[in-house]
Enzyme design. Structure first.
Site, PDB file in Angstrom:
ATOM      1  N   ASP A  62      -2.375   7.787   3.575  1.00 44.79           N
ATOM      2  CA  ASP A  62      -1.240   7.018   3.068  1.00 44.79           C
ATOM      3  C   ASP A  62      -0.407   7.969   2.202  1.00 44.79           C
ATOM      4  OD1 ASP A  62       0.495   5.371   1.630  1.00 44.79           O
ATOM      5  OD2 ASP A  62      -0.886   3.680   1.750  1.00 44.79           O
ATOM      6  N   VAL A  63       0.795   8.282   2.655  1.00 37.21           N
ATOM      7  CA  VAL A  63       1.558   9.365   2.023  1.00 37.21           C
ATOM      8  C   VAL A  63       2.028   9.079   0.601  1.00 37.21           C
ATOM      9  CG1 VAL A  63       2.360  10.364   4.199  1.00 37.21           C
ATOM     10  CG2 VAL A  63       3.772   8.639   3.030  1.00 37.21           C
ATOM     11  N   TYR A 155      16.096   1.118   1.035  1.00 43.50           N
ATOM     12  CA  TYR A 155      15.937   2.063   2.157  1.00 43.50           C
ATOM     13  C   TYR A 155      17.068   3.098   2.147  1.00 43.50           C
ATOM     14  CZ  TYR A 155      15.292   3.599   7.048  1.00 43.50           C
ATOM     15  OH  TYR A 155      15.091   4.349   8.193  1.00 43.50           O
ATOM     16  N   LYS A 159      16.646   7.245   1.734  1.00 45.88           N
ATOM     17  CA  LYS A 159      17.067   8.224   2.752  1.00 45.88           C
ATOM     18  C   LYS A 159      18.152   9.151   2.190  1.00 45.88           C
ATOM     19  CE  LYS A 159      14.183   6.865   5.965  1.00 45.88           C
ATOM     20  NZ  LYS A 159      13.050   7.731   6.352  1.00 45.88           N
TER      21      LYS A 159
HETATM   22  N1  LIG Z   1      13.680   3.251  14.342  1.00 46.54           N
HETATM   23  C1  LIG Z   1      14.866   3.559  13.829  1.00 46.54           C
HETATM   24  O1  LIG Z   1      15.909   3.018  14.245  1.00 46.54           O
HETATM   25  C2  LIG Z   1      14.985   4.597  12.750  1.00 46.54           C
HETATM   26  C3  LIG Z   1      16.265   5.043  12.415  1.00 46.54           C
HETATM   27  C4  LIG Z   1      16.411   6.003  11.432  1.00 46.54           C
HETATM   28  C5  LIG Z   1      15.300   6.516  10.786  1.00 46.54           C
HETATM   29  N2  LIG Z   1      14.060   6.065  11.126  1.00 46.54           N
HETATM   30  C6  LIG Z   1      12.927   6.634  10.409  1.00 46.54           C
HETATM   31  O2  LIG Z   1      12.016   7.180  11.333  1.00 46.54           O
HETATM   32  C7  LIG Z   1      10.696   7.108  10.792  1.00 46.54           C
HETATM   33  C8  LIG Z   1       9.782   6.436  11.796  1.00 46.54           C
HETATM   34  O3  LIG Z   1      10.275   5.131  12.068  1.00 46.54           O
HETATM   35  P1  LIG Z   1       9.821   4.267  13.333  1.00 46.54           P
HETATM   36  O4  LIG Z   1      10.989   3.490  13.729  1.00 46.54           O
HETATM   37  O5  LIG Z   1       9.112   5.106  14.310  1.00 46.54           O
HETATM   38  O6  LIG Z   1       8.825   3.260  12.601  1.00 46.54           O
HETATM   39  P2  LIG Z   1       7.391   2.661  13.009  1.00 46.54           P
HETATM   40  O7  LIG Z   1       7.195   1.493  12.103  1.00 46.54           O
HETATM   41  O8  LIG Z   1       7.278   2.496  14.478  1.00 46.54           O
HETATM   42  O9  LIG Z   1       6.410   3.840  12.572  1.00 46.54           O
HETATM   43  C9  LIG Z   1       6.272   4.162  11.221  1.00 46.54           C
HETATM   44  C10 LIG Z   1       5.143   5.130  11.068  1.00 46.54           C
HETATM   45  O10 LIG Z   1       4.990   5.409   9.665  1.00 46.54           O
HETATM   46  C11 LIG Z   1       3.653   5.190   9.299  1.00 46.54           C
HETATM   47  N3  LIG Z   1       3.583   4.777   7.902  1.00 46.54           N
HETATM   48  C12 LIG Z   1       4.178   3.712   7.303  1.00 46.54           C
HETATM   49  N4  LIG Z   1       3.839   3.681   6.001  1.00 46.54           N
HETATM   50  C13 LIG Z   1       3.036   4.754   5.797  1.00 46.54           C
HETATM   51  C14 LIG Z   1       2.355   5.270   4.674  1.00 46.54           C
HETATM   52  N5  LIG Z   1       2.419   4.670   3.472  1.00 46.54           N
HETATM   53  N6  LIG Z   1       1.603   6.390   4.821  1.00 46.54           N
HETATM   54  C15 LIG Z   1       1.522   6.999   6.026  1.00 46.54           C
HETATM   55  N7  LIG Z   1       2.129   6.564   7.120  1.00 46.54           N
HETATM   56  C16 LIG Z   1       2.874   5.448   6.994  1.00 46.54           C
HETATM   57  C17 LIG Z   1       3.123   4.150  10.258  1.00 46.54           C
HETATM   58  O11 LIG Z   1       1.693   4.245  10.326  1.00 46.54           O
HETATM   59  C18 LIG Z   1       3.803   4.599  11.540  1.00 46.54           C
HETATM   60  O12 LIG Z   1       3.076   5.644  12.137  1.00 46.54           O
HETATM   61  C19 LIG Z   1      10.810   6.385   9.457  1.00 46.54           C
HETATM   62  O13 LIG Z   1      10.891   7.326   8.408  1.00 46.54           O
HETATM   63  C20 LIG Z   1      12.134   5.642   9.592  1.00 46.54           C
HETATM   64  O14 LIG Z   1      12.734   5.383   8.347  1.00 46.54           O
HETATM   65  C21 LIG Z   1      13.872   5.123  12.080  1.00 46.54           C
END
Ligand SMILES: NC(=O)c1ccc[n+]([C@@H]2O[C@H](COP(=O)([O-])OP(=O)(O)OC[C@H]3O[C@@H](n4cnc5c(N)ncnc54)[C@H](O)[C@@H]3O)[C@@H](O)[C@H]2O)c1
Length: 252
Positions: A62-63, A155, A159
């Site tokens: 957990d980061v 959020y 970011k």
């Molecule tokens: N999906 C989008 O449209 C989008 C757009 C811009 C940025 N992002 C960013 O991309 C990244 C991944 O998003 P996603 O859409 O794949 O989300 P997702 O929910 O599918 O995956 C999130 C991942 O983060 C991990 N995670 C969450 N909390 C954590 C913690 N406390 N410690 C360790 N791991 C943790 C989860 O286990 C999972 O592997 C995020 O940083 C998100 O903000 C996503």
């Protein structure tokens, strides 16, 4: 293969964008450590990498907790002895209006998205400098780190912090051989965005803001991450690479 001989650590690699990056890096020859929460999804990602002939390691972490972050690095180093690439991808977003946002939700977003990114980035940079190889650190930001979206003040703020952290690291570390860049995806189809994408009228309205008129796929972010991880981007540092179908450049 563009990442032959490299060791990469992907946080939040169990699902979505992180999983796509882990699979892509393994296809390019990297040994990939995948970390995240949720043992089942973690093991599934590692199994997918191994099925395609890649080398992978699962680490539950957990980061937001320094002890988890330190243990995550110690596991990678004990297994493979070095680290060349970190993708700080773990992140959360639970929309709520600014006026209804609780202190706990604010703190949780800051702890995972901002502090978690800092903790892992700092440890990775120290290891890369100690081993003398340099490296590439990629912080997952968002178009929300550039422009503000309603109901996501926490959020958006995390970011924005990730973008300036990325630039700050680049200023202090580039001459030492550690490059730091950020990725700013637009709307990508994952578990995080499923509620919006599954809502017909809402997604139709949203896509009016995207010149390409479609959502992105995790593999499209993985390709951009590969560019930043590999020597193809050897003169790129402190950059926030937007991958969003043209969204942030659109006036209305
Ligand atoms: N999906 C989008 O449209 C989008 C757009 C811009 C940025 N992002 C960013 O991309 C990244 C991944 O998003 P996603 O859409 O794949 O989300 P997702 O929910 O599918 O995956 C999130 C991942 O983060 C991990 N995670 C969450 N909390 C954590 C913690 N406390 N410690 C360790 N791991 C943790 C989860 O286990 C999972 O592997 C995020 O940083 C998100 O903000 C996503």
């Amino acid at each position: 293969m563009r990442l032959n001989g490299k060791v990469a650590l992907i946080t939040g690699g169990t699902l979505g964008i992180g999983r796509a990056i882990a699979l892509r890096f393994a296809q390019e020859g990297a040994k990939v450590a995948v970390s995240g929460r949720g043992r089942a999804a973690l093991d599934e990602t590692v199994a997918l990498i191994r099925e395609q002939g890649g080398i992978a390691l699962a680490i539950e972490a957990d980061v937001q907790y320094k002890k988890d972050v330190d243990a995550m690095f110690e596991t990678v180093l004990a297994e493979w002895g070095e680290l060349h690439i970190l993708v700080n991808n773990a992140g959360i977003c639970t929309p709520v209006s600014f006026l209804d946002m609780s202190e706990e939700e604010w703190d949780r977003h800051m702890a995972i998205n901002a502090k978690g990114t800092f903790l892992a980035a700092q440890r990775a940079a120290k290891e890369m400098l100690k081993q003398g190889t340099g490296g590439s650190i990629i912080n997952m930001s968002s178009v929300n780190g550039i422009n503000a979206e309603a109901d996501q003040a926490h959020y958006n703020a995390t970011k924005g912090a990730v973008n300036l952290l990325t630039m700050s690291m680049s200023v202090e570390l580039s001459h030492l051989g550690v490059r730091t860049n950020a990725l700013c995806p637009g709307l990508i189809e994952t578990r995080l965005t499923k509620p919006l994408i599954d809502n017909g009228p809402a997604i139709a309205e949203y896509l009016k803001t995207v010149p390409m008129k479609r959502v992105g796929q995790p593999e499209e972010i993985a390709d951009a991450a590969l560019f930043l991880a590999s020597d193809d981007s050897r003169y790129v540092s402190g950059h926030c690479l937007v991958v969003d179908g043209g969204q942030v450049t659109k006036l209305s």
